[in-house]
Design an enzyme around this catalytic site. Structure first.
Site, PDB file in Angstrom:
ATOM      1  N   LEU A  53       7.489 -13.998  -3.874  1.00  0.00           N
ATOM      2  CA  LEU A  53       7.329 -12.746  -4.485  1.00  0.00           C
ATOM      3  C   LEU A  53       8.693 -12.156  -3.617  1.00  0.00           C
ATOM      4  CD1 LEU A  53       3.652 -11.902  -3.217  1.00  0.00           C
ATOM      5  CD2 LEU A  53       4.572 -11.745  -5.736  1.00  0.00           C
ATOM      6  N   TYR A 103      20.404  -4.815  -9.891  1.00  0.00           N
ATOM      7  CA  TYR A 103      19.274  -5.600  -9.923  1.00  0.00           C
ATOM      8  C   TYR A 103      18.817  -6.040 -11.235  1.00  0.00           C
ATOM      9  CZ  TYR A 103      14.666  -5.288  -8.500  1.00  0.00           C
ATOM     10  OH  TYR A 103      12.795  -5.548  -8.386  1.00  0.00           O
ATOM     11  N   LYS A 107      17.354 -10.120 -11.975  1.00  0.00           N
ATOM     12  CA  LYS A 107      16.207 -10.872 -11.816  1.00  0.00           C
ATOM     13  C   LYS A 107      15.916 -11.298 -12.579  1.00  0.00           C
ATOM     14  CE  LYS A 107      13.445  -8.664  -8.519  1.00  0.00           C
ATOM     15  NZ  LYS A 107      12.232  -9.753  -7.814  1.00  0.00           N
ATOM     16  N   ASN A 132       6.767  -0.400 -12.163  1.00  0.00           N
ATOM     17  CA  ASN A 132       6.423  -0.250 -10.308  1.00  0.00           C
ATOM     18  C   ASN A 132       4.905   0.015 -10.298  1.00  0.00           C
ATOM     19  OD1 ASN A 132       8.493   2.270  -9.801  1.00  0.00           O
ATOM     20  ND2 ASN A 132       8.031   2.243 -12.313  1.00  0.00           N
ATOM     21  N   PRO A 283     -36.841  23.895  14.920  1.00  0.00           N
ATOM     22  CA  PRO A 283     -38.202  23.878  14.111  1.00  0.00           C
ATOM     23  C   PRO A 283     -38.967  24.329  14.861  1.00  0.00           C
ATOM     24  CG  PRO A 283     -36.952  22.759  16.837  1.00  0.00           C
ATOM     25  CD  PRO A 283     -36.308  23.296  16.243  1.00  0.00           C
ATOM     26  N   GLY A 284     -39.707  24.048  13.542  1.00  0.00           N
ATOM     27  CA  GLY A 284     -40.689  25.413  13.106  1.00  0.00           C
ATOM     28  C   GLY A 284     -40.189  26.371  12.012  1.00  0.00           C
ATOM     29  N   VAL A 285     -38.875  26.218  11.849  1.00  0.00           N
ATOM     30  CA  VAL A 285     -38.392  26.608  10.126  1.00  0.00           C
ATOM     31  C   VAL A 285     -38.642  26.445   9.631  1.00  0.00           C
ATOM     32  CG1 VAL A 285     -36.169  27.623   9.144  1.00  0.00           C
ATOM     33  CG2 VAL A 285     -36.146  27.899  11.441  1.00  0.00           C
TER      34      VAL A 285
END
Length: 374
Positions: A53, A103, A107, A132, A283-285
């Site tokens: 690589l 380049y 390659k 890419n 609580p209680g709602v």
């Protein structure tokens, strides 16, 4: 196996070596530009497979293209041959090998070296001409426009888009690694003309990438989830975008709707999978006491104790479910039933809620009706 990875600290190399370690394939020889020449010879003597690589794509001198992409490949192949090691070797090339630029020519020359080496030694050679590549750990402001766009968007910087209609061919890093692991196993995706290829290849434009990244950035306010269809480009681009968030910006606040009863907070909105929210009750709602025509929900109590009750609008019969965070179970809230949820514990009741559609104040589909009749 003993696997040599050249360019091990580069973008593809980091992802590949991380996956190799995760699956425990054997010993990994990591070689990069700072490694010693002696270590390369030792690795070439002992390895069973080579992922080549290493390469040069942004040099200070144009001559470095040939030195890094042709010269180093020549050195690597000579070391393998001198040590009588005819193990398989994979070469990372580029679609620019088809172009007449420094380049691309370097390659193409590296490809030629490898093909001739394979013919001479009968070693198995695999040439991948990558388009890419995008994904996590790619260096921004270097040679990847996707990495640069993701980084700048995540950091609140403007994007410089030179031609929104400019077309790109892209492959995702995890797809690249998946293919390289198949190659390691002798199952490479070899094309008719002899070269190997990663799939899928995504074709898009700079403008489309810019637009998607803008929706990703804004999703913290809109709560809209991008398209997460398996294999979709947007799913992979979103994962890439998140990897560039600043370390002090992983969290973001939500708009909590609070009153004396507790709070209700939307978490996520989707185009076709509904809305996700969290409801906290004191609580209680008692909350709810309404019904829907088409809208349906799922309730999951994750902390506290609750009584969830149902009644059809034209019936007096009540159906009750007692649930708690000690035993997680989902309660479906079918349409056509008035429903309520009561905190019957001594602590706050925390309920995770899903609705099959996002709330629309113009079409709420919500009709008040007490479950318990006076």
């Amino acid at each position: 196996m003993k696997i040599l990875v050249t360019g091990a600290r580069g973008f593809i190399g980091r992802n590949l070596t991380a996956r190799l370690r995760n699956i425990g394939v054997g010993k990994i020889y990591e070689y990069d530009k700072d490694s010693s020449a002696g270590s390369l010879e030792a690795f070439c003597r002992d390895c069973d497979f080579v992922f080549h690589l290493a390469g040069v794509n942004r040099p200070q001198r144009v001559e470095e293209f040939q030195e890094g992409n042709f010269g180093f490949t020549l050195k690597l192949l000579k070391l393998l041959e001198n040590n009588c090691n005819c193990c398989p070797i994979m070469l990372s090339s580029s679609i620019q090998a088809e172009l007449d630029n420094p380049y691309g020519r370097s390659k193409l020359a590296g490809e030629g070296l490898l093909q001739e080496y394979g013919r001479r030694t009968r070693a198995k050679v695999l040439v991948y001409r990558f388009p890419n590549v995008f994904g996590k750990w790619c260096r921004p402001n270097y040679n990847s426009v996707v990495a640069t766009f993701c980084y700048n968007t995540a950091h609140g910087r403007p994007l410089q888009v030179n031609g929104r209609d400019t077309k790109l061919k892209l492959v995702y890093i995890d797809d690249v690694v998946d293919e390289l692991l198949r190659a390691l196993d002798g199952r490479e995706n070899r094309m008719e003309y002899g070269q190997c290829q990663v799939e899928p290849v995504y074709e898009t434009t700079l403008g489309e990438i810019e637009d998607l990244l803008r929706t990703f950035r804004d999703s913290r306010k809109t709560l809209q989830v991008p398209n997460m269809t398996e294999g979709s480009f947007s799913k992979k681009l979103y994962s890439t975008y998140l990897s560039y968030l600043p370390e002090d910006s992983f969290s973001y606040p939500l708009d909590m709707h609070t009153d004396q009863r507790g709070s209700f907070t939307e978490i996520l909105r989707t185009a076709d999978r509904g809305q996700f929210s969290v409801n906290i009750s004191r609580p209680g709602v008692e909350k709810g006491n309404h019904w829907h025509n088409t809208k349906n929900e799922k309730f999951l109590v994750v902390a506290g104790k609750a009584l969830i009750q149902f009644r059809k609008p034209d019936s007096k019969e009540i159906f009750s479910y007692h649930v708690s965070g000690e035993r997680l179970e989902v309660i479906d809230i079918p349409c056509g039933y008035a429903h309520s949820i009561i905190n019957e514990g001594n602590t706050d009741l925390v309920t995770f809620m899903w609705c099959n559609e996002c709330f629309d104040p113009e079409r709420p589909d919500t009709y008040s009706l007490k479950v318990k009749q006076e």
